[in-house]
Write a protein that holds these residues in place. Structure first.
Motif, PDB file in Angstrom:
ATOM      1  N   ALA A  92       2.507  10.667   3.494  1.00 64.70           N
ATOM      2  CA  ALA A  92       1.876  10.843   2.186  1.00 64.70           C
ATOM      3  C   ALA A  92       0.420  10.390   2.189  1.00 64.70           C
ATOM      4  O   ALA A  92      -0.283  10.560   1.197  1.00 64.70           O
ATOM      5  CB  ALA A  92       2.651  10.059   1.130  1.00 64.70           C
ATOM      6  N   SER A 131       9.355   5.837   3.147  1.00 68.76           N
ATOM      7  CA  SER A 131       9.213   4.890   2.038  1.00 68.76           C
ATOM      8  C   SER A 131       7.803   4.851   1.475  1.00 68.76           C
ATOM      9  O   SER A 131       7.573   4.308   0.389  1.00 68.76           O
ATOM     10  CB  SER A 131       9.605   3.483   2.505  1.00 68.76           C
ATOM     11  OG  SER A 131       8.623   2.933   3.381  1.00 68.76           O
ATOM     12  N   THR A 133       5.343   6.587  -0.273  1.00 71.37           N
ATOM     13  CA  THR A 133       5.012   7.709  -1.142  1.00 71.37           C
ATOM     14  C   THR A 133       3.531   7.675  -1.487  1.00 71.37           C
ATOM     15  O   THR A 133       2.800   6.750  -1.119  1.00 71.37           O
ATOM     16  CB  THR A 133       5.845   7.644  -2.426  1.00 71.37           C
ATOM     17  OG1 THR A 133       5.482   6.452  -3.150  1.00 71.37           O
ATOM     18  CG2 THR A 133       7.335   7.597  -2.099  1.00 71.37           C
ATOM     19  N   SER A 134       3.079   8.670  -2.226  1.00 74.75           N
ATOM     20  CA  SER A 134       1.662   8.730  -2.613  1.00 74.75           C
ATOM     21  C   SER A 134       1.243   7.523  -3.438  1.00 74.75           C
ATOM     22  O   SER A 134       0.071   7.137  -3.440  1.00 74.75           O
ATOM     23  CB  SER A 134       1.387  10.020  -3.384  1.00 74.75           C
ATOM     24  OG  SER A 134       2.199  10.086  -4.550  1.00 74.75           O
ATOM     25  N   GLU A 136       1.777   4.563  -2.752  1.00 73.97           N
ATOM     26  CA  GLU A 136       1.437   3.435  -1.884  1.00 73.97           C
ATOM     27  C   GLU A 136      -0.012   3.474  -1.419  1.00 73.97           C
ATOM     28  O   GLU A 136      -0.452   2.587  -0.698  1.00 73.97           O
ATOM     29  CB  GLU A 136       2.381   3.401  -0.678  1.00 73.97           C
ATOM     30  CG  GLU A 136       3.854   3.275  -1.042  1.00 73.97           C
ATOM     31  CD  GLU A 136       4.142   2.061  -1.916  1.00 73.97           C
ATOM     32  OE1 GLU A 136       3.437   1.046  -1.806  1.00 73.97           O
ATOM     33  OE2 GLU A 136       5.082   2.139  -2.733  1.00 73.97           O
TER      34      GLU A 136
END
Length: 453
Positions: A92, A131, A133-134, A136
């Motif tokens: 991501a 784990s 995702t965007s 983060e």
């Protein structure tokens, strides 16, 4: 070192061990690539630690991973401005560049989602990537310094993908073994070495609690390794430019350049390069990295200018100022026994280079041009104020800037038909022997009436 210097160094680590209530503390001074002093306090399993006692080095691992990435760059396998997803697709945060991940400017979250990775068994890269995702990505890539352990997990996967094997195997084969760092490992206790147990020290009582030491899995490139004073001394020398053929010294110098600064505390005294931390301390510019894992603190720093460095380890989670201690050991050594400058010796200069030396003017401002060894040039304002750069030859009457304002810019010497140099052109600026020489191609021309009262 002199007994008087060693007394000051020993007192410094003794004071830190007592005030920080460290179960053990050990440190070494490195000068010109060799350990010139070492000392230790406290015990490991009832025995005073020595130069071969293993401690966990935490984030110093990042610098070693950074060197593995730069080896790939130097081989042409990647460019630092490449996006991560060009080599490791499916994340991501694949729009972040490799340089941004190396310098903690990708904006990526500091820690991996889920349980705290430093005290929990790590999972696979597939699990870690899924784990992240965007959400983060906490800042626009390139906007600011934001330390990211996750970013180095991704760099470890980058190394593994391009080499076709585990990042740790790459690090051992390409970096640790060639440098003679045979006792730097992912898990402790090999080679029959003594290993420090990591402890937390109770804040209000002199009792200890053992800390866990798990395999960090996909996060391991951020802080997995264990090492010794002897091995980290070799790495400290590498950081200062004694690269042992693992990387070109120019590449390591590039890693030491500030890619960003940490201004989170106001006026900045620290920055980050491509895998190295930069610290301004006592008028020195120190380079290296600190490390912390539950139960351990570590630091390696060197002053490339004096080639004096230091390494320090302790097996406590908190309480010891490991970074300031390491910097102070360097300062003590250079204050008490300053290194002598290299002797001056004459060196030959080609006539075409020699005739370029002397006084040149950028407009009305005078500069001095000096000839250096290997055909290099050094351009310095005559009053010492302004833009100065060194230049490396790249061809006939052409040089490229190495530092300062003109880094990367081309310097060209202009000559008349008999070969006499009459002007220098540098990034569209024209330098002339006399201020605004009308016979030179000064941008915008020169007033035909010349100088006047």
């Amino acid at each position: 070192m002199l007994p008087s210097t060693e007394l000051v160094l020993n007192r410094r680590i003794a004071t830190e061990q007592v005030t920080g209530r460290a179960p053990s503390l050990t440190a070494a001074l490195v000068r010109d690539g060799e350990i010139t002093w070492w000392g230790s306090r406290g015990t490991v399993d009832g025995v005073r630690p020595d130069r071969t006692t293993q401690y966990r080095i935490g984030s110093i691992t990042k610098s070693i991973v950074g060197a593995a990435v730069l080896r790939l760059r130097d081989e042409g396998r990647l460019e630092l401005n490449d996006r991560l997803d060009e080599h490791v697709p499916g994340t991501a945060f694949g729009g972040s560049t490799i340089a941004q991940l190396l310098s903690h400017t990708s904006g990526l979250t500091s820690e991996s989602p889920g349980a705290w990775w430093e005290r929990s068994p790590g999972g696979s890269w597939t699990d870690l990537s899924a784990s992240l995702t965007s959400g983060e990505t906490k800042h626009r890539p390139g906007r600011r310094f934001h330390y990211s352990n996750v970013g180095y997990g991704a760099l470890g996967e980058l190394v593994a993908t391009l080499r076709g094997t585990d990042w740790l195997d790459v690090v051992h084969a390409e970096i640790l073994e060639p440098l003679g760092m045979h006792h730097t490992t992912a898990v402790p206790g090999g080679h029959g070495l003594a290993t420090a147990t990591g402890y937390a020290v109770h804040p209000f009582a002199d009792v200890l609690l053992p800390e866990p030491a798990h395999d960090a899995g996909a996060m391991a490139p951020a802080g997995q390794l264990w090492s010794t004073l002897d091995d980290l001394a070799r790495w400290t020398a590498f950081t200062g430019g004694r690269t042992g053929g693992v990387l070109d010294p120019g590449t390591v110098a590039e890693m030491r350049e500030a890619a960003t600064v940490d201004d989170s505390g106001g006026a900045w005294t620290a920055g980050y390069g491509l895998g190295f931390q930069l610290i301004q301390a006592g008028g020195k510019r120190l380079v290296g990295h600190g490390g912390s894992m539950p139960g351990f603190l570590a630091c390696t720093l060197i002053d490339p200018a004096t080639q004096t460095g230091a390494v320090a380890f302790t097996n406590t989670t908190a309480g010891v100022g490991i970074g300031s201690l390491t910097a102070e050991l360097i300062a003590i050594a250079d204050d008490h026994e300053p290194p002598l400058p290299a002797e001056w010796t004459p060196s030959p200069v080609e006539p075409r280079l020699l005739e370029l030396t002397g006084l040149w003017h950028w407009g009305p401002k005078p500069h001095h041009l000096y000839a250096m060894s290997d055909g290099w040039l050094n351009l310095v304002p005559a009053d010492g104020v302004g833009r100065a750069s060194r230049f490396r030859p790249t061809g006939d009457d052409r040089w490229v800037g190495l530092d300062g304002y003109y880094a990367g810019e081309t310097l060209t010497a202009g000559r008349v038909s008999d070969g006499t140099p009459t002007y220098l052109e540098l990034a569209t600026f024209v330098f002339t022997r006399t201020p605004y020489d009308p016979k030179a191609p000064v941008p915008g021309g020169v007033d035909p009436e010349g100088w006047r009262a």
